[in-house]
Design a protein around this motif. Structure first.
Motif, PDB file in Angstrom:
ATOM      1  N   GLU A  37       0.841  -1.260   0.030  1.00 32.51           N
ATOM      2  CA  GLU A  37       0.005  -0.098   0.044  1.00 32.51           C
ATOM      3  C   GLU A  37       0.692   1.222  -0.040  1.00 32.51           C
ATOM      4  O   GLU A  37       1.873   1.420   0.563  1.00 32.51           O
ATOM      5  CB  GLU A  37      -0.890  -0.121   1.079  1.00 32.51           C
ATOM      6  CG  GLU A  37      -2.019  -0.998   1.075  1.00 32.51           C
ATOM      7  CD  GLU A  37      -3.021  -0.746   2.329  1.00 32.51           C
ATOM      8  OE1 GLU A  37      -4.106  -1.170   2.262  1.00 32.51           O
ATOM      9  OE2 GLU A  37      -2.629  -0.425   3.424  1.00 32.51           O
TER      10      GLU A  37
ATOM     11  N   CYS B  84       0.545  -7.166   1.235  1.00 28.98           N
ATOM     12  CA  CYS B  84       0.288  -6.129   0.539  1.00 28.98           C
ATOM     13  C   CYS B  84      -0.582  -4.863   1.117  1.00 28.98           C
ATOM     14  O   CYS B  84      -0.678  -4.003   1.032  1.00 28.98           O
ATOM     15  CB  CYS B  84      -0.013  -6.101  -0.917  1.00 28.98           C
ATOM     16  SG  CYS B  84      -1.461  -6.643  -1.338  1.00 28.98           S
ATOM     17  N   SER B  85      -1.664  -5.563   2.052  1.00 28.88           N
ATOM     18  CA  SER B  85      -2.718  -4.663   2.561  1.00 28.88           C
ATOM     19  C   SER B  85      -3.116  -5.493   3.783  1.00 28.88           C
ATOM     20  O   SER B  85      -2.849  -6.786   4.058  1.00 28.88           O
ATOM     21  CB  SER B  85      -3.739  -4.676   1.681  1.00 28.88           C
ATOM     22  OG  SER B  85      -4.652  -5.950   1.344  1.00 28.88           O
TER      23      SER B  85
END
Length: 81
Positions: free
Chosen positions: A14, A37-38
């Motif tokens: 992110e 990633c998130s």
């Protein structure tokens, strides 16, 4: 360092306000698991396809173990496999 999300395979974390990437990690007993990633990918990741025990199921199994370790007879025909 280049990361790859363990859940979706993305190579991009992110974005943050300073144009760098933000990666997420899950803390486990002996360290941490990641990168993700998130936050949704972090929450969705499972080490196995097996469903996690519910708290009620864990308590039932824990009580069964306690009964066995204390020498109580247990009817194994009623225990789900």
């Amino acid at each position: 360092m280049k990361y790859k999300c363990l859940h979706c395979g993305s190579h991009d974390g992110e974005p943050t306000e300073n144009a760098s990437e933000n990666w997420y990690w899950r803390v486990v007993e002996n360290g941490r698991v990641g990168p993700f990633c998130s936050q949704p990918c972090s929450h969705a990741f499972r080490l196995t396809a097996e469903p996690a025990f519910s708290l009620v199921e864990w308590e039932r199994l824990h009580f069964l173990k306690w009964r066995v370790s204390n020498g109580e007879a247990v009817d194994t025909t009623s225990v789900a496999s």
